[in-house]
Design an enzyme around this catalytic site. Structure first.
Site, PDB file in Angstrom:
ATOM      1  N   ASP A 163      30.464  47.906  74.799  1.00 35.46           N
ATOM      2  CA  ASP A 163      30.297  48.867  73.695  1.00 35.46           C
ATOM      3  C   ASP A 163      29.010  48.565  72.927  1.00 35.46           C
ATOM      4  O   ASP A 163      28.328  49.474  72.447  1.00 35.46           O
ATOM      5  CB  ASP A 163      31.466  48.774  72.701  1.00 35.46           C
ATOM      6  CG  ASP A 163      32.812  49.095  73.321  1.00 35.46           C
ATOM      7  OD1 ASP A 163      33.180  48.429  74.312  1.00 35.46           O
ATOM      8  OD2 ASP A 163      33.518  49.989  72.815  1.00 35.46           O
ATOM      9  N   ASN A 199      34.983  39.714  76.960  1.00 35.00           N
ATOM     10  CA  ASN A 199      35.379  41.117  76.826  1.00 35.00           C
ATOM     11  C   ASN A 199      35.280  41.564  75.355  1.00 35.00           C
ATOM     12  O   ASN A 199      34.740  42.624  75.019  1.00 35.00           O
ATOM     13  CB  ASN A 199      36.801  41.226  77.366  1.00 35.00           C
ATOM     14  CG  ASN A 199      37.438  42.604  77.319  1.00 35.00           C
ATOM     15  OD1 ASN A 199      38.326  42.878  78.101  1.00 35.00           O
ATOM     16  ND2 ASN A 199      37.060  43.494  76.421  1.00 35.00           N
ATOM     17  N   GLN A 210      32.926  41.664  80.506  1.00 34.50           N
ATOM     18  CA  GLN A 210      32.846  43.130  80.637  1.00 34.50           C
ATOM     19  C   GLN A 210      31.488  43.432  81.274  1.00 34.50           C
ATOM     20  O   GLN A 210      30.693  42.515  81.501  1.00 34.50           O
ATOM     21  CB  GLN A 210      32.962  43.783  79.251  1.00 34.50           C
ATOM     22  CG  GLN A 210      34.343  44.321  78.915  1.00 34.50           C
ATOM     23  CD  GLN A 210      34.319  45.275  77.731  1.00 34.50           C
ATOM     24  OE1 GLN A 210      33.459  45.174  76.863  1.00 34.50           O
ATOM     25  NE2 GLN A 210      35.276  46.192  77.689  1.00 34.50           N
ATOM     26  N   ARG A 275      48.286  40.566  79.953  1.00 40.85           N
ATOM     27  CA  ARG A 275      47.229  40.487  78.927  1.00 40.85           C
ATOM     28  C   ARG A 275      47.917  40.350  77.571  1.00 40.85           C
ATOM     29  O   ARG A 275      48.746  41.216  77.224  1.00 40.85           O
ATOM     30  CB  ARG A 275      46.393  41.770  78.912  1.00 40.85           C
ATOM     31  CG  ARG A 275      45.499  42.008  80.105  1.00 40.85           C
ATOM     32  CD  ARG A 275      45.056  43.463  80.143  1.00 40.85           C
ATOM     33  NE  ARG A 275      46.207  44.363  80.226  1.00 40.85           N
ATOM     34  CZ  ARG A 275      46.225  45.624  79.827  1.00 40.85           C
ATOM     35  NH1 ARG A 275      45.145  46.179  79.302  1.00 40.85           N
ATOM     36  NH2 ARG A 275      47.319  46.370  79.930  1.00 40.85           N
ATOM     37  N   PRO A 276      47.604  39.327  76.780  1.00 39.00           N
ATOM     38  CA  PRO A 276      48.300  39.174  75.499  1.00 39.00           C
ATOM     39  C   PRO A 276      48.256  40.433  74.629  1.00 39.00           C
ATOM     40  O   PRO A 276      49.261  40.778  74.003  1.00 39.00           O
ATOM     41  CB  PRO A 276      47.539  38.016  74.838  1.00 39.00           C
ATOM     42  CG  PRO A 276      47.071  37.195  75.997  1.00 39.00           C
ATOM     43  CD  PRO A 276      46.706  38.191  77.066  1.00 39.00           C
ATOM     44  N   GLU A 277      47.134  41.156  74.629  1.00 35.62           N
ATOM     45  CA  GLU A 277      47.031  42.324  73.748  1.00 35.62           C
ATOM     46  C   GLU A 277      47.869  43.498  74.242  1.00 35.62           C
ATOM     47  O   GLU A 277      48.045  44.476  73.515  1.00 35.62           O
ATOM     48  CB  GLU A 277      45.554  42.726  73.573  1.00 35.62           C
ATOM     49  CG  GLU A 277      44.912  43.472  74.736  1.00 35.62           C
ATOM     50  CD  GLU A 277      44.516  42.569  75.904  1.00 35.62           C
ATOM     51  OE1 GLU A 277      44.924  41.389  75.931  1.00 35.62           O
ATOM     52  OE2 GLU A 277      43.799  43.069  76.794  1.00 35.62           O
ATOM     53  N   ASP A 311      39.357  50.495  82.142  1.00 35.13           N
ATOM     54  CA  ASP A 311      40.779  50.179  82.225  1.00 35.13           C
ATOM     55  C   ASP A 311      41.573  51.330  81.601  1.00 35.13           C
ATOM     56  O   ASP A 311      41.425  51.573  80.425  1.00 35.13           O
ATOM     57  CB  ASP A 311      41.100  48.849  81.564  1.00 35.13           C
ATOM     58  CG  ASP A 311      40.412  48.661  80.212  1.00 35.13           C
ATOM     59  OD1 ASP A 311      39.258  49.079  80.041  1.00 35.13           O
ATOM     60  OD2 ASP A 311      41.043  48.107  79.315  1.00 35.13           O
ATOM     61  N   GLU A 516      36.534  58.061  70.711  1.00 30.90           N
ATOM     62  CA  GLU A 516      36.285  57.093  71.790  1.00 30.90           C
ATOM     63  C   GLU A 516      35.976  57.790  73.117  1.00 30.90           C
ATOM     64  O   GLU A 516      35.173  57.327  73.917  1.00 30.90           O
ATOM     65  CB  GLU A 516      37.578  56.272  71.878  1.00 30.90           C
ATOM     66  CG  GLU A 516      37.768  55.371  73.004  1.00 30.90           C
ATOM     67  CD  GLU A 516      39.254  55.006  73.158  1.00 30.90           C
ATOM     68  OE1 GLU A 516      39.514  53.857  73.474  1.00 30.90           O
ATOM     69  OE2 GLU A 516      40.148  55.868  72.969  1.00 30.90           O
TER      70      GLU A 516
HETATM   71  O1  LIG Z   1      36.125  50.294  73.100  1.00 30.59           O
HETATM   72  C1  LIG Z   1      36.626  49.024  73.381  1.00 30.59           C
HETATM   73  C2  LIG Z   1      37.242  48.944  74.757  1.00 30.59           C
HETATM   74  O2  LIG Z   1      38.437  49.742  74.738  1.00 30.59           O
HETATM   75  C3  LIG Z   1      39.160  49.850  75.968  1.00 30.59           C
HETATM   76  O3  LIG Z   1      39.590  48.616  76.475  1.00 30.59           O
HETATM   77  C4  LIG Z   1      40.121  47.662  75.564  1.00 30.59           C
HETATM   78  O4  LIG Z   1      41.503  47.867  75.371  1.00 30.59           O
HETATM   79  C5  LIG Z   1      42.410  47.367  76.345  1.00 30.59           C
HETATM   80  C6  LIG Z   1      43.832  47.576  75.861  1.00 30.59           C
HETATM   81  O5  LIG Z   1      44.033  47.076  74.574  1.00 30.59           O
HETATM   82  C7  LIG Z   1      42.118  45.892  76.658  1.00 30.59           C
HETATM   83  O6  LIG Z   1      42.989  45.356  77.595  1.00 30.59           O
HETATM   84  C8  LIG Z   1      40.675  45.803  77.160  1.00 30.59           C
HETATM   85  O7  LIG Z   1      40.375  44.492  77.565  1.00 30.59           O
HETATM   86  C9  LIG Z   1      39.784  46.245  76.018  1.00 30.59           C
HETATM   87  O8  LIG Z   1      38.431  46.163  76.410  1.00 30.59           O
HETATM   88  C10 LIG Z   1      38.217  50.459  76.992  1.00 30.59           C
HETATM   89  O9  LIG Z   1      38.858  50.689  78.204  1.00 30.59           O
HETATM   90  C11 LIG Z   1      36.986  49.574  77.184  1.00 30.59           C
HETATM   91  O10 LIG Z   1      36.086  50.184  78.074  1.00 30.59           O
HETATM   92  C12 LIG Z   1      36.274  49.435  75.844  1.00 30.59           C
HETATM   93  O11 LIG Z   1      35.218  48.520  75.965  1.00 30.59           O
END
Ligand SMILES: OC[C@H]1O[C@H](O[C@H]2O[C@H](CO)[C@@H](O)[C@H](O)[C@H]2O)[C@H](O)[C@@H](O)[C@@H]1O
Length: 564
Positions: A163, A199, A210, A275-277, A311, A516
């Site tokens: 990003d 990431n 990323q 994934r914890p999140e 993702d 987004e």
């Molecule tokens: O804009 C930020 C990112 O948002 C998405 O991915 C993120 O959220 C996921 C779920 O919470 C997480 O697992 C992932 O690691 C995060 O990066 C999006 O798909 C990404 O492209 C973006 O960078």
């Protein structure tokens, strides 16, 4: 696995993350799935030490194994600050309401007013790590980044790797050079601490990266500021990050039909747990696998897909409608290798500027080798597109034999991302006939929709699929087309930019926010799908709109409203 020569050991989790994950799964039982965001729980900052918090948690009453809602709320209030309290607002010092020479080619007054509003959104997204994180790092999943950042927005309250590239592109249009440099300094800090850019800046993101765009961030800042000292300071970390991507589990060797061996890279997370999140979601998705090793392999694919930035997407699935068929670690991706080619060119250029001829030659040579590899492994002369390569032979083989049928001929926006480095990466040179063929292939692909470029043609409910269009993909392809050296290419680039700007403007007017992702089937529609609620804010969308308005301008008499 033990028979592989690659070291695929995983990161270990921290006691804090394990506890918060437990809290997350208990909270789901209490609150139910509707509007439940698992990320909220792993982002909660502790008010007191973990041992005290855990002791109180275990003492909470349970009715049929479930914590009653009022007890859960009281516990959260007593023991945690709010998710997001660890990042505090900070006024960006280089922000001015209307920068000198801002968007000189934008003449339409409505567009100028809107562009200034988008510019002003940097203030909403500006943050620094709170002093509490520095004082008690063990109470936070947030990492103690040294300098201010711009966050994507909404649930994404921390800095994200890829990003940041488009955020920086927008900050440069806004002439916020110090803020842009601060973001890079933070990412460099992560490379120094972990060997790669995470990431995102949370400890639970340490197991993966990323898309590697750090060198591109440095390059864009250098092009605007000429600050060679900034380049000198960043270069060692760029080289360290490069090693992360070209060695170990990320490296894949493929022998082409002429016997040439090519070294390419893939995404591969050091993680085989939920994934914890998103742990509650991952556990549910893995429930169809009966044995632990199949679950672990699935979790690895899930985390590796998060490393791709896409993702989730049918691009990584052997069955577009079944998430359990994710195969990301068996895919050699077109876009990752395009980015790495750019890293090699950027490092070669920086080394030359700094008078380090040996490094310059080494990286220039590496870029030539990757250019040859991209042409040999990804290029498909019948489709006139670059296709991901699926490794179907045994994962532990040292060198995989290229077979044409292993190119994935499904249509994704990524099939055109090598255009970003058009003349270099494609190896097509100034060959106009090839350029025209690729343009034709793009126009016939179905990717070009009324409001921009769609991510794929598969309407499967995943967010990196049809009908969603994402700002970064628009920008990469538009930039590629506009630098193609072809008049038709430039006109197509402008056409897509106009569609994209209009849809962002219309959605902003109806919702009051930048989004987004957008639904590109029609002008002014916002995107959906995926595992979390669509987010607003939004860093990379703001950056891309500003960058496109700077590049293409907006004449006085061109309407900004949607064309029905
Ligand atoms: O804009 C930020 C990112 O948002 C998405 O991915 C993120 O959220 C996921 C779920 O919470 C997480 O697992 C992932 O690691 C995060 O990066 C999006 O798909 C990404 O492209 C973006 O960078």
């Amino acid at each position: 696995s033990s028979s592989c020569t690659v070291d695929d050991r995983t990161y270990s989790t921290t006691p804090l993350v394990s506890f918060l994950q437990r809290l997350q799964s208990e909270a789901l039982k209490t609150l139910g799935p509707s509007s439940f965001d698992p990320k909220f729980y792993v982002d909660l900052p502790l008010k007191k030490d973990l041992s005290l918090t855990e002791a109180a948690f275990w003492k909470l009453p349970r009715v049929k194994g479930i914590i009653p809602e009022n007890y859960l709320h009281r516990f959260l209030e007593a023991y945690f600050d709010d998710a997001g309290d660890d990042m505090v607002y900070t006024e960006p010092e280089d922000f001015v309401p209307e920068p000198v020479e801002f968007l000189p080619k934008v003449f339409n007054p409505k567009v100028r007013v809107w562009a200034l509003e988008v510019h002003s959104l940097w203030k909403n997204l500006s943050r620094r790590v709170s002093d509490n994180v520095k004082k008690y790092p063990e109470r936070h999943t947030l990492l103690p980044l040294p300098e201010p950042v711009i966050i994507p927005g909404s649930r994404f309250k921390e800095v994200y790797y890829w990003d940041s590239y488009w955020i920086i592109r927008g900050l440069l249009v806004s002439k916020m050079y110090d803020t842009a440099k601060a973001i890079v300094n933070n990412l460099v800090w992560l490379v120094d601490a972990y060997g790669h850019v995470l990431n995102g800046a949370r400890v639970y993101y340490a197991n993966r990266s990323q898309p590697p765009l750090l060198s591109s961030m440095v390059m864009e800042i250098y092009k605007r500021t000429g600050d060679l000292e900034f380049v000198r300071k960043s270069l060692p970390s760029l080289m360290k990050e490069y090693t992360f991507w070209i060695s170990g589990i990320h490296k894949v060797m493929i022998r082409d039909l002429h016997g040439h061996k090519h070294s390419l890279s893939r995404y591969y997370a050091r993680w085989n747990k939920p994934r914890p999140e998103s742990a509650t979601i991952d556990v549910e998705s893995a429930s169809k696998f009966l044995n632990d090793s199949d679950k672990e392999a699935f979790y690895r694919e899930v985390a590796s897909t998060a490393e791709t930035g896409w993702d989730f997407s049918s691009r990584w699935m052997s069955n577009s409608f079944d998430l359990s068929t994710l195969s990301t670690t068996s895919i050699v991706p077109v876009d990752l290798n395009t980015y790495l080619y750019k890293v090699e060119l950027d490092i070669a250029f920086f080394a030359q500027q700094l008078g380090d001829i040996k490094t310059h030659e080494k990286f220039f040579k590496a870029s030539k080798a990757r250019q040859f590899a991209i042409r040999s492994i990804f290029w498909n002369a019948e489709m006139n597109q670059w296709l991901d390569y699926w490794i179907r032979s045994k994962d532990c083989e040292d060198v995989h034999q290229f077979e044409a049928r292993n190119q994935n001929d499904r249509i994704f926006a990524s099939n055109f991302i090598p255009m970003w480095n058009w003349k270099h990466a494609s190896g097509l040179g100034e060959n106009n006939i090839m350029v025209e063929r690729i343009l034709e292939s793009f126009q016939k692909s179905g990717l070009l929709q009324p409001a921009g470029i769609v991510t794929s043609l598969s309407n499967n409910g995943q967010q990196w699929d049809f009908p969603n269009g994402w700002s970064p993909l628009q920008h990469l392809i538009i930039e590629g087309l506009s630098n193609s050296g072809s008049k038709a290419g430039w006109e197509l680039a402008q056409d897509i930019a106009v569609r994209w700007i209009r849809t962002n403007y219309a959605a902003y007017n109806t919702t009051g926010a930048m989004h987004e992702k957008y639904d590109v089937k029609g002008c002014g529609k916002v995107g959906g799908g995926g595992e979390y609620k669509p987010q607003t804010g939004f860093g990379w969308s703001n950056g891309v709109v500003l960058a496109l308005l700077e590049e293409f301008g907006w004449p006085f008499d061109r309407d900004i409203e949607c064309r029905s």
